[in-house]
Design a protein around this motif. Structure first.
Motif, PDB file in Angstrom:
ATOM      1  N   PHE A 199      57.971  26.979   5.944  1.00 18.65           N
ATOM      2  CA  PHE A 199      58.301  25.553   6.014  1.00 18.65           C
ATOM      3  C   PHE A 199      57.204  24.797   6.763  1.00 18.65           C
ATOM      4  CE2 PHE A 199      60.093  22.100   8.576  1.00 18.65           C
ATOM      5  CZ  PHE A 199      60.529  21.251   7.569  1.00 18.65           C
ATOM      6  N   GLY A 213      53.975  24.779   4.667  1.00 18.92           N
ATOM      7  CA  GLY A 213      54.138  23.875   3.535  1.00 18.92           C
ATOM      8  C   GLY A 213      54.070  22.420   3.958  1.00 18.92           C
ATOM      9  N   MET A 214      54.655  22.122   5.102  1.00 21.72           N
ATOM     10  CA  MET A 214      54.643  20.764   5.634  1.00 21.72           C
ATOM     11  C   MET A 214      53.211  20.365   6.017  1.00 21.72           C
ATOM     12  SD  MET A 214      56.733  19.478   8.979  1.00 21.72           S
ATOM     13  CE  MET A 214      55.733  20.531  10.021  1.00 21.72           C
ATOM     14  N   ASN A 227      52.709  19.925   1.120  1.00 20.55           N
ATOM     15  CA  ASN A 227      53.528  20.319  -0.021  1.00 20.55           C
ATOM     16  C   ASN A 227      55.006  20.051   0.193  1.00 20.55           C
ATOM     17  OD1 ASN A 227      51.269  21.285  -1.418  1.00 20.55           O
ATOM     18  ND2 ASN A 227      51.390  23.231  -0.343  1.00 20.55           N
ATOM     19  N   LEU A 228      55.395  19.781   1.417  1.00 18.66           N
ATOM     20  CA  LEU A 228      56.792  19.492   1.729  1.00 18.66           C
ATOM     21  C   LEU A 228      56.863  18.153   2.455  1.00 18.66           C
ATOM     22  CD1 LEU A 228      58.041  22.948   3.076  1.00 18.66           C
ATOM     23  CD2 LEU A 228      58.524  21.923   0.853  1.00 18.66           C
ATOM     24  N   ALA A 258      65.234  22.678  -4.441  1.00 13.25           N
ATOM     25  CA  ALA A 258      63.873  22.644  -4.973  1.00 13.25           C
ATOM     26  C   ALA A 258      63.759  21.628  -6.112  1.00 13.25           C
ATOM     27  CB  ALA A 258      63.462  24.032  -5.449  1.00 13.25           C
ATOM     28  N   ARG A 279      63.813  18.093  -4.618  1.00  5.42           N
ATOM     29  CA  ARG A 279      62.532  17.751  -3.991  1.00  5.42           C
ATOM     30  C   ARG A 279      61.494  17.397  -5.056  1.00  5.42           C
ATOM     31  NH1 ARG A 279      63.410  21.995  -0.259  1.00  5.42           N
ATOM     32  NH2 ARG A 279      62.144  23.355  -1.543  1.00  5.42           N
TER      33      ARG A 279
END
Length: 136
Positions: free
Chosen positions: A35, A38-39, A43-44, A96, A99
């Motif tokens: 997480f 990705g952040m 990507n998040l 997912a 998002r």
């Protein structure tokens, strides 16, 4: 720059200042390393609710700073509300999909909705439901 990249830059700046790695942040905040990475990779989207508050605490800063607001300004409620997925209301694949859907522009959202509706037609409300036989 978009908000996701700016958020990631502010988090990375705090990590640099505190001499912490992304894995240190994940461990201290009790969040999955994937997480955090990705952040930081953009990507998040930025987290909300408890995750956002925890990140601010671990990074020794304010939620206002992390989301790009004046540090003296009150944080809008939308940043402090929990994501449905983090409350366990959505399955992983549903989260997912949601998002990904949120990253689409309006015309792509409309096109995707039409495709999904054609794939999964609404049941006819006038159809009679099969009668259930009670076991004796």
């Amino acid at each position: 720059m978009n908000g996701i990249v700016e958020f990631a830059d502010r988090v990375q700046g705090r990590l640099d200042r505190l001499d912490l790695s992304p894995d240190d942040l994940a461990r201290l905040a009790r969040l999955p390393a994937g997480f955090i990475h990705g952040m930081l990779d953009g990507n998040l989207p930025p987290p909300r609710g408890k995750r956002l508050i925890t990140l601010a605490e671990v990074l020794s800063t304010s939620v206002s700073y992390l989301v790009g607001l004046d540090p003296d300004a009150p944080v809008p409620d939308e940043y402090l509300e929990e994501d449905q997925g983090s409350l366990g209301l959505l399955a992983g694949d549903e989260e997912a999909l949601l998002r990904a859907y949120r990253r689409l522009d309006m015309s792509s959202r409309a096109a995707l909705l039409q495709i999904v509706l054609k794939m999964t037609p609404e049941p006819d409300h006038d159809e009679k439901k099969p009668r259930q036989v009670k076991a004796r």
